[in-house]
Design a protein around this motif. Sequence first.
Motif, mmCIF file in Angstrom:
data_model
loop_
_atom_site.group_PDB
_atom_site.id
_atom_site.type_symbol
_atom_site.label_atom_id
_atom_site.label_comp_id
_atom_site.label_asym_id
_atom_site.label_seq_id
_atom_site.Cartn_x
_atom_site.Cartn_y
_atom_site.Cartn_z
ATOM 1 N N UNK A 5 -11.372 -6.526 -13.966
ATOM 2 C CA UNK A 5 -11.048 -7.943 -14.145
ATOM 3 C C UNK A 5 -9.942 -8.134 -15.197
ATOM 4 N N UNK A 6 -10.001 -7.372 -16.274
ATOM 5 C CA UNK A 6 -8.976 -7.466 -17.307
ATOM 6 C C UNK A 6 -7.613 -7.088 -16.739
ATOM 7 N N UNK A 7 -7.564 -5.978 -16.021
ATOM 8 C CA UNK A 7 -6.293 -5.550 -15.436
ATOM 9 C C UNK A 7 -5.775 -6.588 -14.445
ATOM 10 N N UNK A 8 -6.654 -7.085 -13.590
ATOM 11 C CA UNK A 8 -6.251 -8.099 -12.602
ATOM 12 C C UNK A 8 -5.695 -9.340 -13.294
ATOM 13 N N UNK A 9 -6.369 -9.780 -14.352
ATOM 14 C CA UNK A 9 -5.930 -10.970 -15.083
ATOM 15 C C UNK A 9 -4.508 -10.794 -15.604
ATOM 16 N N UNK A 88 -3.582 -2.096 -4.619
ATOM 17 C CA UNK A 88 -3.642 -0.679 -4.250
ATOM 18 C C UNK A 88 -4.694 0.037 -5.093
ATOM 19 N N UNK A 89 -4.704 -0.247 -6.401
ATOM 20 C CA UNK A 89 -5.692 0.369 -7.296
ATOM 21 C C UNK A 89 -7.112 0.014 -6.861
ATOM 22 N N UNK A 90 -7.329 -1.245 -6.499
ATOM 23 C CA UNK A 90 -8.658 -1.690 -6.062
ATOM 24 C C UNK A 90 -9.052 -0.969 -4.774
ATOM 25 N N UNK A 91 -8.146 -0.937 -3.800
ATOM 26 C CA UNK A 91 -8.452 -0.282 -2.510
ATOM 27 C C UNK A 91 -8.791 1.201 -2.686
ATOM 28 N N UNK A 92 -8.154 1.847 -3.647
ATOM 29 C CA UNK A 92 -8.391 3.273 -3.878
ATOM 30 C C UNK A 92 -9.543 3.538 -4.848
#
Length: 153
Positions: A5-9, A88-92
């Motif tokens: 969540x931090x990275x996404x934000x 991409x990071x989430x999918x992997x």
Amino acid sequence: MSPKRLYRTFAVAEAITWTLLIAGMILKYGFGVDIAVTIGGGIHGFVFLAYAVIAVVVGVNQRWNVGRIAFALLTAIVPYATIPFELWLVRRGHLEGDWRREAGDHPADGSLPNRVLRLVLARPAISIAVGVVAVAAAFTVLLMVGPPVPPPA
């Protein structure tokens, strides 16, 4: 807040501030509103530096290799690239998991970056304050140095 969540934000915030900078450039060069780049660029610059710090912290926590951390930093240079990279990071599965507050059996857990990470995670309020001050200091120094390209003569 989880690493994901931090990275996404910050990935989204970095992209949004690209919009502010681009809008500021349109206002400046299309309509002569010089202050627009100062405001949009200033906000973008600060968030850019904050994103860089977050990318490194999350990268160390998630045990990304140096190449992946470097690529995360490079995505901030290309307008809006942080968002597809985050997807991409989430999918992997590279953003899965919680903060690593304790050393485990992993060989990297004894390394300096991982020891610093655990220190940062042990004192989040102090770490956030130090991080904000460090980003503000870097931002101030960069403002004093000036733009990366000299203005046209």
